[in-house]
Each structure stands twice: as structure tokens, then as C-alpha cells.
Enzyme design. Structure first.
Site, short mmCIF file in Angstrom:
data_model
loop_
_atom_site.label_atom_id
_atom_site.label_comp_id
_atom_site.label_asym_id
_atom_site.label_seq_id
_atom_site.Cartn_x
_atom_site.Cartn_y
_atom_site.Cartn_z
N GLY A 73 0.80 -1.22 0.00
CA GLY A 73 0.00 0.00 0.00
C GLY A 73 0.83 1.26 0.00
N GLU A 74 1.97 1.22 0.66
CA GLU A 74 2.80 2.41 0.78
C GLU A 74 3.41 2.81 -0.55
OE1 GLU A 74 3.18 -0.38 2.55
OE2 GLU A 74 2.55 0.17 4.57
#
Length: 124
Positions: A73-74
């Protein structure tokens, strides 16, 4: 790890990056008090604000993790602000260099560039 969870993380990161690019901003008053502390005043994108986000999952094991997994996600948070800035530049010819690139800030930058261009033309 379930592929749809990975896709959801990637889409969520992209959505958050788009929010940072376009309208997520803290507002403080003269005393330093946060003025937009609730979800009604802190504008985050909703599904109505976002394009369809298609993901491409590239599987590459992480040798530093016992299960070989990586965070996903990052990574997708990083590109949206630059992509939005480039899209704005291509659309209206104004290079935005600070986030968020909200409509009022874009209008101000466009008017500033227009005034600068008119001033340069008048000097010639």
C-alpha cells in the site's frame, strides 16, 4: 496473501496519494489551532472523485521476510502527486510544485502566470 487484498491495498494507496495531491490539507488559525479536525472539514477523495484504479501485481519475494511478503500500500502513495502535477502542466501549462494542488491554488497559480506573461509581453 490473498490477491484481492493486495489489489485493495494498492488501490487504497493510490487513492490516498490522489487525495494528498489534490485536496488533503490541514488548516490552522492564527493561534495554531487546527480548524479542519473532522471529516466534514478535511476533504478526502471518495469513490465519486476517483478514476477506476487498475492494479498490476508483480510478485517478487522479499528475501528479508520469513514468508517472502512485501508491503504494497505504501508504494502506490508516492506517484500520484507527481502524476497529477504533470497532468495539470500538460492541461493548462502551469507547473504546480506544492501539494495540495487544489482548485483555488491552481487558479491562483494560473492567474499569477498570466500576469507574469502579460508583464513580459508588455516589456517587449
Amino acid at each position: 496473501i490473498h490477491p484481492s487484498y493486495v489489489e485493495g491495498q494498492m488501490q487504497g494507496g493510490t487513492a490516498q496519494g490522489i487525495g494528498w495531491a489534490l485536496n488533503e490539507e490541514y488548516f490552522y488559525d492564527d493561534k495554531g489551532t487546527l480548524r479542519n479536525f473532522g471529516f466534514l472539514d478535511y476533504r478526502m477523495p471518495t469513490c465519486l472523485d476517483l478514476p477506476m484504479i487498475e492494479t498490476v501485481v508483480v510478485e517478487e519475494a522479499n528475501p528479508g521476510h520469513p514468508l517472502g511478503v512485501r508491503g504494497v500500500g505504501e508504494v502506490s502513495i508516492v506517484p500520484p502527486p507527481a502524476a497529477v502535477a504533470n497532468a495539470i502542466y500538460r492541461a493548462v501549462g502551469v507547473r504546480m510544485t506544492e501539494t495540495p494542488m487544489s482548485p483555488p491554488k491552481l487558479l491562483k497559480a494560473m492567474l499569477k502566470q498570466r500576469a507574469s506573461t502579460q508583464h513580459s509581453a508588455a516589456a517587449d
